[in-house]
Scaffold this motif. Structure first.
Motif, PDB file in Angstrom:
ATOM      1  N   GLY A 275      47.334 -17.407  35.401  1.00 26.04           N
ATOM      2  CA  GLY A 275      48.311 -17.557  36.467  1.00 26.04           C
ATOM      3  C   GLY A 275      49.077 -18.805  35.752  1.00 26.04           C
ATOM      4  O   GLY A 275      50.079 -19.476  36.668  1.00 26.04           O
ATOM      5  N   ARG A 293      48.794 -22.058  37.950  1.00 28.77           N
ATOM      6  CA  ARG A 293      48.471 -21.602  39.377  1.00 28.77           C
ATOM      7  C   ARG A 293      47.074 -21.098  39.642  1.00 28.77           C
ATOM      8  O   ARG A 293      46.248 -21.233  38.839  1.00 28.77           O
ATOM      9  N   LEU A 294      47.159 -20.316  40.837  1.00 27.80           N
ATOM     10  CA  LEU A 294      45.836 -19.498  41.127  1.00 27.80           C
ATOM     11  C   LEU A 294      44.738 -20.339  41.215  1.00 27.80           C
ATOM     12  O   LEU A 294      44.830 -21.473  42.047  1.00 27.80           O
ATOM     13  N   ASN A 297      45.678 -24.791  39.862  1.00 27.84           N
ATOM     14  CA  ASN A 297      46.626 -25.524  40.475  1.00 27.84           C
ATOM     15  C   ASN A 297      46.751 -27.166  39.824  1.00 27.84           C
ATOM     16  O   ASN A 297      46.561 -27.964  40.448  1.00 27.84           O
ATOM     17  N   ALA A 320      49.293 -26.668  45.697  1.00 27.75           N
ATOM     18  CA  ALA A 320      49.138 -25.156  45.358  1.00 27.75           C
ATOM     19  C   ALA A 320      50.118 -24.215  44.971  1.00 27.75           C
ATOM     20  O   ALA A 320      51.538 -24.656  45.444  1.00 27.75           O
ATOM     21  N   ASN A 321      49.874 -23.486  43.888  1.00 29.64           N
ATOM     22  CA  ASN A 321      51.008 -22.752  43.457  1.00 29.64           C
ATOM     23  C   ASN A 321      52.124 -23.276  42.625  1.00 29.64           C
ATOM     24  O   ASN A 321      53.317 -23.137  43.321  1.00 29.64           O
ATOM     25  N   ARG A 323      55.130 -23.371  40.964  1.00 28.39           N
ATOM     26  CA  ARG A 323      55.856 -22.314  40.026  1.00 28.39           C
ATOM     27  C   ARG A 323      56.915 -22.945  39.212  1.00 28.39           C
ATOM     28  O   ARG A 323      56.529 -23.385  38.048  1.00 28.39           O
ATOM     29  N   SER A 338      55.876 -26.597  44.323  1.00 30.59           N
ATOM     30  CA  SER A 338      54.648 -25.970  44.675  1.00 30.59           C
ATOM     31  C   SER A 338      54.866 -24.964  45.933  1.00 30.59           C
ATOM     32  O   SER A 338      55.214 -25.279  47.081  1.00 30.59           O
ATOM     33  N   GLN A 339      55.108 -23.689  45.664  1.00 25.71           N
ATOM     34  CA  GLN A 339      55.449 -22.597  46.508  1.00 25.71           C
ATOM     35  C   GLN A 339      54.664 -22.665  47.780  1.00 25.71           C
ATOM     36  O   GLN A 339      55.357 -22.549  48.962  1.00 25.71           O
ATOM     37  N   ASN A 340      53.164 -22.610  47.588  1.00 25.62           N
ATOM     38  CA  ASN A 340      52.535 -22.378  48.754  1.00 25.62           C
ATOM     39  C   ASN A 340      52.389 -23.569  49.692  1.00 25.62           C
ATOM     40  O   ASN A 340      52.020 -23.578  50.824  1.00 25.62           O
ATOM     41  N   LYS A 367      58.961 -22.757  50.295  1.00 24.10           N
ATOM     42  CA  LYS A 367      58.663 -22.013  49.182  1.00 24.10           C
ATOM     43  C   LYS A 367      59.553 -21.990  48.101  1.00 24.10           C
ATOM     44  O   LYS A 367      60.351 -21.168  47.839  1.00 24.10           O
TER      45      LYS A 367
END
Length: 377
Positions: A275, A293-294, A297, A320-321, A323, A338-340, A367
């Motif tokens: 990730g 990611r995943l 983080n 989290a996540n 990107r 952080s998308q999430n 997002k």
């Protein structure tokens, strides 16, 4: 004497003003999930304070997950990563630097699915997208007003990789110009290749032609190439690999990559899908950062050695996540999208050691994926 003192104070004040880092426009590309948010957000980012102020936002722009800005900052191009079986699109906007407002011009189909990256050459006349789920690259020409003509070239990749879940077909993940704009490179996650193209910007149709027969270099099976960044002097290229969770360091010259080092970005989670996401380098070339990611983080920190190779420098937990990620032009801050968590975190970069300090200042935006800056003045 009093007059002289006032002159000296005024001169000192002017020196301080000149020493300030210029204010930047920060463009944020996001996922809208069918209209849940406003698409592209424009902020003013103050690199002297590490603060961002919202200036404007678009509406009705679906999933502008990646964007680019022309060298003169007059135009912005954003992919529309339409989901499912909906073909992707590329949208064009004019940008008013005085007001910070984006104005929609037009959009064109990318002739592929899930476009995930877009770039524009220095002339602003050639815009290129990578269609992740389409397995191809699309080249567009622009009109004088910045709007897009229908695509003039479609370049399809072929093949697959050993990871049957993620590498069942080609997955172009980036299109990036060489530092001298003579070449375009495309890391393809699905085929474990970096495709190499001559860039013929003045040509009407054959803008991209294969370079360095057979037109690509390969990396180890299951690596999953994602993004490349170049050192400021253009002599070293760094490739982040999503599936393997590592970075390959290449010596670079005249369109050719020579591998010199592979170093771990993360060991967390599934060994066949780590990730890893983005890779960025500071303007002075001293420090490099990768997002993971995943399971991880976090952001991996590296020191750049004199020969361009990397030395591990620790990990920084993030939301989290993570990107998209970028170092602002002043080199003082690392911004992590952080998308999430619907946030952009802002970290101070230690100028001597490259370590990160969380400023606890964050930008709340739904997002976020892509971050791009251009000077206000």
């Amino acid at each position: 004497m009093k007059k002289l003192l006032l002159i000296l104070i005024a001169a000192f004040a002017m020196m301080n003003v000149k020493a300030q880092n210029p204010i930047q426009y920060l463009f944020v590309g996001t996922y809208t999930d069918g209209g849940a948010n406003d698409g592209i957000y424009v902020y003013k980012f103050n690199p002297n304070k590490g603060e961002a102020t919202l200036v404007s936002k678009t509406s009705g722009v679906q999933n502008p997950s990646w964007l680019c800005v022309t060298k003169d900052a007059r135009f912005v191009y954003a992919v529309n990563e339409n989901g499912g079986d909906k073909p992707g699109e590329l949208s064009a906007f004019s940008f008013d630097k005085k007001t910070g407002q984006l104005t929609f011009l037009n959009k064109q189909p990318t002739a592929g699915y899930a476009p995930c990256y877009v770039t524009v050459d220095e002339s602003g006349k050639n815009v290129i997208t990578a269609n992740y789920a389409g397995g191809n690259i699309t080249v567009f020409k622009t009109n004088d007003d910045g709007s897009l003509k229908p695509y003039v070239q479609l370049v399809a990749h072929e093949g697959y990789g050993v990871n049957v879940t993620r590498q069942e077909m080609p997955h172009p993940h980036q299109v990036i110009f060489s530092p001298d704009q003579k070449f375009v490179f495309c890391p393809d996650l699905g085929t474990d290749r970096i495709y190499q193209y001559n860039f013929n910007g003045s040509e009407e149709k054959n803008v991209l032609t294969p370079a360095n027969d057979p037109g690509y270099i390969t990396v180890d099976d299951g690596t999953g190439p994602r993004h490349i960044t170049f050192s400021p002097d253009g002599k070293t290229a760094y490739l982040i690999n999503e599936l393997a969770g590592n970075v390959i360091v290449f010596s670079y010259a005249d369109g050719r990559f020579t591998p010199k080092q592979t170093i771990v970005s993360t060991t967390a989670g599934d060994k066949n899908e780590r990730g890893s996401g983005e890779i960025v380098i500071t303007p002075n070339g001293k420090f490099l950062y990768t997002s993971n990611r995943l399971a991880a983080n976090d952001v991996a920190l590296f020191k750049v050695q004199t020969d361009g190779s990397l030395l591990e420098n620790g990990k920084q937990p993030v939301n989290a996540n993570p990107r998209g990620m970028m170092v602002d032009p002043s080199g003082r801050f690392l911004l992590v999208a952080s998308q999430n968590n619907n946030t952009i975190q802002i970290f101070v970069i230690n100028k001597n050691f490259g370590l990160l300090q969380d400023t606890n200042v964050k930008i709340d935006v739904q997002k976020p994926v892509c971050l791009v800056m251009t000077p206000v003045n």
